[in-house]
Design a protein around this motif. Structure first.
Motif, PDB file in Angstrom:
ATOM      1  N   THR A  90       5.029  16.178  -3.798  1.00 20.69           N
ATOM      2  CA  THR A  90       4.906  15.088  -4.761  1.00 20.69           C
ATOM      3  C   THR A  90       3.963  15.508  -5.890  1.00 20.69           C
ATOM      4  OG1 THR A  90       2.931  13.964  -3.904  1.00 20.69           O
ATOM      5  CG2 THR A  90       5.018  13.529  -2.766  1.00 20.69           C
ATOM      6  N   TYR A 145       0.466  14.853   0.758  1.00 22.74           N
ATOM      7  CA  TYR A 145       1.454  14.407  -0.236  1.00 22.74           C
ATOM      8  C   TYR A 145       2.322  15.593  -0.685  1.00 22.74           C
ATOM      9  CZ  TYR A 145      -2.266  10.887  -0.500  1.00 22.74           C
ATOM     10  OH  TYR A 145      -3.254   9.971  -0.200  1.00 22.74           O
ATOM     11  N   ALA A 205      -8.587  10.629  -1.424  1.00 25.32           N
ATOM     12  CA  ALA A 205      -7.170  10.403  -1.706  1.00 25.32           C
ATOM     13  C   ALA A 205      -6.670   9.145  -1.005  1.00 25.32           C
ATOM     14  CB  ALA A 205      -6.354  11.612  -1.261  1.00 25.32           C
ATOM     15  N   ARG A 206      -7.098   8.949   0.228  1.00 22.78           N
ATOM     16  CA  ARG A 206      -6.663   7.756   0.960  1.00 22.78           C
ATOM     17  C   ARG A 206      -7.226   6.487   0.318  1.00 22.78           C
ATOM     18  NH1 ARG A 206      -6.058   7.189   7.445  1.00 22.78           N
ATOM     19  NH2 ARG A 206      -5.010   5.162   7.417  1.00 22.78           N
ATOM     20  N   ASP A 252       1.255  14.260  -6.506  1.00 24.30           N
ATOM     21  CA  ASP A 252      -0.107  14.106  -5.989  1.00 24.30           C
ATOM     22  C   ASP A 252      -0.476  15.164  -4.954  1.00 24.30           C
ATOM     23  OD1 ASP A 252      -0.659  11.730  -7.469  1.00 24.30           O
ATOM     24  OD2 ASP A 252       0.556  10.610  -6.042  1.00 24.30           O
ATOM     25  N   ASP A 312       4.948   3.207  -3.216  1.00 29.39           N
ATOM     26  CA  ASP A 312       5.460   4.418  -3.849  1.00 29.39           C
ATOM     27  C   ASP A 312       6.411   5.183  -2.937  1.00 29.39           C
ATOM     28  OD1 ASP A 312       3.242   4.823  -2.292  1.00 29.39           O
ATOM     29  OD2 ASP A 312       2.292   6.281  -3.594  1.00 29.39           O
ATOM     30  N   ARG A 320      -7.905   6.116  -2.807  1.00 25.71           N
ATOM     31  CA  ARG A 320      -7.224   5.938  -4.086  1.00 25.71           C
ATOM     32  C   ARG A 320      -5.811   5.385  -3.925  1.00 25.71           C
ATOM     33  NH1 ARG A 320      -7.520  10.707  -5.372  1.00 25.71           N
ATOM     34  NH2 ARG A 320      -5.399  11.441  -5.051  1.00 25.71           N
ATOM     35  N   LYS A 321      -5.063   5.895  -2.939  1.00 28.68           N
ATOM     36  CA  LYS A 321      -3.660   5.541  -2.799  1.00 28.68           C
ATOM     37  C   LYS A 321      -3.404   4.493  -1.719  1.00 28.68           C
ATOM     38  CE  LYS A 321      -0.439   8.676  -3.064  1.00 28.68           C
ATOM     39  NZ  LYS A 321       0.276   8.209  -4.260  1.00 28.68           N
ATOM     40  N   TRP A 349      -2.996   5.209   1.452  1.00 28.09           N
ATOM     41  CA  TRP A 349      -2.325   5.872   2.566  1.00 28.09           C
ATOM     42  C   TRP A 349      -2.386   7.370   2.342  1.00 28.09           C
ATOM     43  CZ3 TRP A 349       1.985   9.013   1.615  1.00 28.09           C
ATOM     44  CH2 TRP A 349       2.517   8.918   0.332  1.00 28.09           C
ATOM     45  N   ILE A 350      -2.106   8.112   3.390  1.00 32.96           N
ATOM     46  CA  ILE A 350      -2.059   9.563   3.256  1.00 32.96           C
ATOM     47  C   ILE A 350      -1.105  10.140   4.294  1.00 32.96           C
ATOM     48  CG2 ILE A 350      -4.006  10.045   4.806  1.00 32.96           C
ATOM     49  CD1 ILE A 350      -4.798  12.273   2.739  1.00 32.96           C
ATOM     50  N   THR A 371       0.813  -1.210   0.000  1.00 33.97           N
ATOM     51  CA  THR A 371       0.000   0.000   0.000  1.00 33.97           C
ATOM     52  C   THR A 371       0.851   1.267   0.000  1.00 33.97           C
ATOM     53  OG1 THR A 371      -0.172  -0.015   2.416  1.00 33.97           O
ATOM     54  CG2 THR A 371      -1.908  -1.126   1.172  1.00 33.97           C
ATOM     55  N   LYS A 372       2.114   1.123   0.379  1.00 30.68           N
ATOM     56  CA  LYS A 372       3.001   2.281   0.398  1.00 30.68           C
ATOM     57  C   LYS A 372       4.242   2.043  -0.447  1.00 30.68           C
ATOM     58  CE  LYS A 372       1.505   3.969   4.935  1.00 30.68           C
ATOM     59  NZ  LYS A 372       1.935   4.394   6.291  1.00 30.68           N
TER      60      LYS A 372
END
Length: 264
Positions: free
Chosen positions: A220, A217, A244-245, A222, A42, A247-248, A250-251, A39-40
């Protein structure tokens, strides 16, 4: 002598690295990274991009280890004793992870580097953990801290803010600390580590007198920014943050609460 560098890599932009940080990175024989999972991924990818840009040679080894589990439910509980117990347990297991990486991968005369988000001095426990770990390892060790651009600085730059107003203090704290309300003696409060959006739970009277400058973010591609009177933009931030959370997965977000935003 073995040397361990703790290098601040900024809030998310590979260009956040200072010249001092780049020079330190180029000294490293080993770069250590904790993998926080799919999940992280990136976050690990950003570290890889930083290495590609600023350490393009092959003169180092990248050593990764999986993150140790942490009870996030206990962290947001109101029971302070339970929260402290969970954090201490997590730190103990993180210390064992660091000890294994350092003793297993860093040879005499070599230099290792931990790349930490933002600045090593602000809400990052790497230096504290290294003090514990190295105190129990034989041999001579040196630790160096290299300053980085924090999310606080990135937030201020993104919103074109000056955090301190003339003759007035700025408080940097966590969402947990403002859950029961804004402090009465500080008008500018930067909030980090707020997984439960404490600003939304402030009383209507407090929300009516506050402006919020929110960012997620930061640094970045994003990056998300919202600013305005808290009672007007609160729902927008909550919706933006939740989407956003989702979608990704995490935030990371930071915000400034300012009382009397029109005052200098």
């Amino acid at each position: 002598m073995r040397t361990v560098l703790v290098i601040g890599i900024g809030a998310g932009d590979p260009e956040h690295l200072t010249l001092q940080a780049v020079a330190a990175l180029r000294r490293a024989d080993v770069v250590f990274a904790v993998d926080k999972g799919d999940t992280k991924d990136d976050l690990l990818a950003l570290r890889t991009e930083i290495l590609r840009r600023h350490r393009p040679d092959d003169g180092y080894r990248l050593v990764t280890a999986p993150e140790v589990d942490r009870d996030r439910g206990a962290e947001v509980a109101r029971d302070g004793g339970r929260y402290r117990d969970v954090v201490v347990d997590w730190q103990d297991r993180r210390a064992e992870l660091y000890r294994a990486m350092l003793t297993g991968e860093l040879a005499e005369g070599e230099t290792g580097a931990f790349l930490v988000w933002g600045d090593p001095s602000l809400y990052d426990g790497t230096l504290r953990l290294l003090d514990r770990v190295l105190d129990g390892i034989a041999g001579e060790w040196a630790v160096e801290s290299v300053a980085g651009i924090s999310s606080v600085a990135a937030l201020a730059a993104a919103h074109r803010l000056i955090l301190n107003r003339v003759g007035r203090p700025v408080l940097i704290t966590t969402g947990r600390r403002i859950a029961d309300g804004m402090p009465t003696d500080v008008d500018d409060v930067v909030v980090m580590l707020d997984g439960r959006t404490a600003f939304a739970a402030l009383s209507p009277d407090q929300r009516a007198e506050l402006h919020i400058y929110w960012g997620a973010y930061l640094g970045t591609p994003d990056e998300l920014l919202v600013a305005g009177p808290l009672d007007e933009v609160c729902d927008e931030i909550l919706e933006t943050r939740a989407a956003a959370r989702e979608r990704k997965g995490w935030i990371m977000d930071t915000y400034l609460l300012r009382r009397g935003a029109d005052e200098r």
